[in-house]
Design a protein around this motif. Structure first.
Motif, short mmCIF file in Angstrom:
data_model
loop_
_atom_site.label_atom_id
_atom_site.label_comp_id
_atom_site.label_asym_id
_atom_site.label_seq_id
_atom_site.Cartn_x
_atom_site.Cartn_y
_atom_site.Cartn_z
N GLY A 47 42.53 40.32 50.29
CA GLY A 47 41.25 39.63 50.25
C GLY A 47 41.26 38.28 50.93
O GLY A 47 40.24 37.60 50.95
N GLY A 48 42.40 37.88 51.47
CA GLY A 48 42.47 36.57 52.12
C GLY A 48 42.23 35.45 51.13
O GLY A 48 42.62 35.54 49.97
N SER A 67 44.26 44.92 42.01
CA SER A 67 44.56 45.94 40.99
C SER A 67 43.29 46.48 40.35
O SER A 67 43.14 47.70 40.18
CB SER A 67 45.47 45.35 39.90
OG SER A 67 46.71 44.97 40.44
N VAL A 68 42.36 45.59 39.99
CA VAL A 68 41.11 46.02 39.37
C VAL A 68 40.29 46.86 40.36
O VAL A 68 39.72 47.89 40.00
CB VAL A 68 40.30 44.82 38.85
CG1 VAL A 68 38.88 45.22 38.46
CG2 VAL A 68 41.02 44.17 37.68
N ILE A 92 35.05 40.99 46.06
CA ILE A 92 33.88 41.41 45.28
C ILE A 92 34.21 41.37 43.79
O ILE A 92 33.41 40.91 42.98
CB ILE A 92 33.39 42.81 45.71
CG1 ILE A 92 32.69 42.71 47.07
CG2 ILE A 92 32.46 43.42 44.67
CD1 ILE A 92 32.32 44.05 47.67
N VAL A 93 35.40 41.83 43.42
CA VAL A 93 35.82 41.78 42.02
C VAL A 93 35.83 40.34 41.53
O VAL A 93 35.28 40.03 40.47
CB VAL A 93 37.22 42.43 41.83
CG1 VAL A 93 37.80 42.12 40.46
CG2 VAL A 93 37.15 43.94 42.05
N PHE A 97 33.16 38.70 38.81
CA PHE A 97 33.62 38.13 37.54
C PHE A 97 33.14 36.68 37.40
O PHE A 97 32.61 36.29 36.35
CB PHE A 97 35.15 38.21 37.43
CG PHE A 97 35.68 37.72 36.12
CD1 PHE A 97 35.58 38.50 34.98
CD2 PHE A 97 36.28 36.48 36.02
CE1 PHE A 97 36.06 38.05 33.76
CE2 PHE A 97 36.77 36.02 34.80
CZ PHE A 97 36.66 36.80 33.67
N GLY A 98 33.32 35.89 38.44
CA GLY A 98 32.88 34.49 38.39
C GLY A 98 31.39 34.35 38.18
O GLY A 98 30.94 33.50 37.39
N ALA A 99 30.60 35.17 38.85
CA ALA A 99 29.15 35.12 38.70
C ALA A 99 28.72 35.56 37.30
O ALA A 99 27.83 34.96 36.69
CB ALA A 99 28.49 35.99 39.77
#
Length: 174
Positions: A47-48, A67-68, A92-93, A97-99
């Motif tokens: 994901g950089g 992993s998720v 995106i994961v 989660f943050g949003a």
């Protein structure tokens, strides 16, 4: 005190989601800045800089967001993702989660003004619950007792940035 209703909770949640996206982006940059200061070279994350698990990759050579994403892919399409797909899916994961957490934060704050100290407490609490407790329990990271103090500090600092920036963005949106 004004009580939140169903009619006011939706805009509060949406404001929280938007502020959480801003906070997550800031967290990613804070995480990467720490990594570059400590190691000079970022980890080879799919994901950089946008999945904010540098501390974990530096210490464990794995990434919970990847992993998720792979767990979800296995359930949905019956196979793990390719590296190019992880390049998109891992961030995106993390952003989701943050949003989501910021949407819940905004709803819990109700009509009160969002202040940086409140955001810092939110970030620290999220670090404690998610990184220190939930990730190891779910098998997404090594036990926290095996984690060096510097990695704890990096993760905590990134979550403080997330919470503070999320609170500022929420205040600006409202």
């Amino acid at each position: 005190m004004v009580r939140a209703t169903r009619r006011t909770r939706v805009p509060m949640a949406l404001a929280g989601v938007a502020s959480g996206l801003v906070g997550t982006l800031a967290m990613n940059y804070a995480q990467r800045a720490w990594t570059l200061a400590a190691d000079d070279v970022p980890p080879p994350s799919a994901g950089g800089k946008h999945d904010a698990r540098d501390w974990q990759e530096r210490d464990e050579r794995r990434n919970a967001n990847e992993s998720v994403a792979n767990i979800a892919a296995q359930l949905l399409i019956g196979r793990p993702l390719t590296r190019p797909a992880l390049h998109v899916a891992a961030p995106i994961v993390h952003f989701t989660f943050g949003a989501t957490m910021a949407g819940l934060f905004a709803c819990s704050a109700g009509h009160r003004r969002s202040h940086v100290p409140t955001g810092l407490r939110f970030g620290a609490g999220l670090w404690l619950v998610a990184d220190v407790i939930a990730m190891p329990v779910l098998g997404l990271s090594a036990p926290t007792t095996r984690r060096p103090a510097e990695k704890h500090l990096q993760a905590l600092a990134a979550h403080l940035v997330y919470g503070g920036v999320t609170a500022l963005a929420l205040r600006a949106i409202r």
